[in-house]
Structures are given as structure tokens and as C-alpha cells.
Design a protein around this motif. Structure first.
Motif, short mmCIF file in Angstrom:
data_model
loop_
_atom_site.label_atom_id
_atom_site.label_comp_id
_atom_site.label_asym_id
_atom_site.label_seq_id
_atom_site.Cartn_x
_atom_site.Cartn_y
_atom_site.Cartn_z
N SER A 1 1.50 6.97 -6.55
CA SER A 1 -0.07 7.61 -7.11
C SER A 1 -0.06 9.01 -6.96
O SER A 1 -0.75 9.64 -7.36
N ILE A 2 0.50 9.54 -5.78
CA ILE A 2 0.54 10.99 -5.43
C ILE A 2 0.89 11.84 -6.71
O ILE A 2 0.27 12.70 -7.01
N PRO A 3 2.08 11.66 -7.46
CA PRO A 3 2.36 12.51 -8.41
C PRO A 3 1.49 12.27 -9.68
O PRO A 3 1.08 13.36 -10.16
N THR B 1 0.92 -1.16 -0.04
CA THR B 1 -0.04 0.01 0.11
C THR B 1 0.91 1.16 -0.08
O THR B 1 0.39 2.21 -0.68
N VAL B 2 1.80 1.18 0.97
CA VAL B 2 2.61 2.61 0.98
C VAL B 2 3.41 2.87 -0.31
O VAL B 2 3.27 3.95 -0.76
N PRO B 3 4.07 1.91 -1.27
CA PRO B 3 4.79 2.24 -2.44
C PRO B 3 3.57 2.82 -3.31
O PRO B 3 3.87 3.45 -4.20
N PHE B 4 2.27 1.89 -3.41
CA PHE B 4 1.44 2.41 -4.33
C PHE B 4 1.02 3.94 -3.92
O PHE B 4 0.60 4.67 -4.89
#
Length: 168
Positions: free
Chosen positions: A11-13, A4-7
Motif C-alpha cells: 500500500s505504500i507505493p 498486515t506486513v505485505p499489505f
């Protein structure tokens, strides 16, 4: 949880780019860029003003040896808000602006307070027995031995001359 954290980080940018396109289409390119620059300036002002003020509040006063946790948390959230506003993008600006709201800061403080328990800072600084004792300073009157500095002796600078630094 681990995926979840890497996703989220990746996904933020993508969300920021999509928001730039949508907002740019709605209000125009110039207004979008102006809003981004204004948010960055607000972030710089928050970091400079509130960050320094928060550091001043961390100094214990009135003989109190404890760190004021509420002031530390308030300063940390203000600096984090400034950092989020400094990052270009509307999602991070929204997160940064939300950290400026006192109810949001109180909820974050309550969430952090539930995760950590206070540690008493008394005379013993922790669990265990307190061993009472006396300290004695022993001074036999002899001056400590002084060693000369290592390396060649320094030469005095003649009057009218200056030191120059540069490549050797």
C-alpha cells in the motif's frame, strides 16, 4: 499480523502515487518535482554527514570498552531518516523528517530499550564460572619451516619494460 506486513508494503507505493497526484494538483508539477529532488538531496547529505559522524562516535574512547548505545541509535535513526528522504515520495519524506526530531528519536530509543536488555561485558563475558589460569609461551628457538610459493618461479622484469594486463 502476517497479512498486515505485505499489505502495508504494497500500500505504500499506492499512497505515494496518490500523494504525488494531490500535491501536484495543489502546487504544480514543477514544484512537486523540485520538492522531491530537494528531499532526495537532503537525504544524501544526511547519509553522508551524519552516517560518517555516527561511525566515528562508535569508536570507544577514554579506555571504555562499551559501545555507546545512545550514539549508535542516534546515528542509525539519522541514516534511516536520510534513506527515507532519498526514496521519492511525500509519505516517506514525512517519516524521514519525523526521525530528525529529537523527541521522536527518544521515543524510538525508549521502545527499543524496552525490547532489549543490557548484557554485562565484564571479565567473564557472560554467566558461568571464571577459570583462573596462566599462559605459557613455548619457544624452542627453531625458526618455522618456510615453504616456497606454489607455481613456477617468478621472472624478473627487465629494465625499461612494463607489465601489461589484458586478455590472455
Amino acid at each position: 499480523m502476517r497479512a498486515t506486513v505485505p499489505f502495508l508494503i504494497l500500500s505504500i507505493p499506492l499512497i505515494e502515487i496518490a500523494l504525488f497526484l494531490v500535491v501536484g494538483d495543489l502546487i504544480g508539477v514543477a514544484a512537486t518535482l523540485a520538492a522531491t529532488v530537494a528531499a532526495a538531496l537532503l537525504g544524501i547529505l544526511l547519509i553522508r554527514g551524519r552516517g560518517v559522524a555516527a561511525l566515528r562516535q562508535l569508536r570507544p574512547g577514554d579506555g571504555v570498552a562499551a559501545v555507546p548505545v545512545a550514539a549508535m541509535l542516534r546515528g542509525a535513526t539519522m541514516v534511516l531518516a536520510g534513506m527515507l528522504l532519498l526514496v521519492p515520495g511525500f509519505l516517506t519524506d514525512l517519516l524521514g523528517l519525523s526521525l530528525l526530531l529529537p523527541p521522536v528519536r527518544r521515543r524510538i530509543g525508549a521502545a527499543i530499550g524496552r525490547r532489549f536488555r543490557p548484557v554485562p561485558a565484564g571479565p567473564g563475558f557472560g554467566p558461568g564460572p571464571i577459570i583462573d589460569g596462566d599462559a605459557v609461551i613455548v619457544d624452542d628457538g627453531a625458526a618455522p619451516e618456510r615453504r616456497p610459493p606454489a607455481g613456477p618461479p617468478a621472472q624478473p622484469i627487465p629494465p625499461g619494460r612494463t607489465l601489461r594486463s589484458g586478455p590472455l
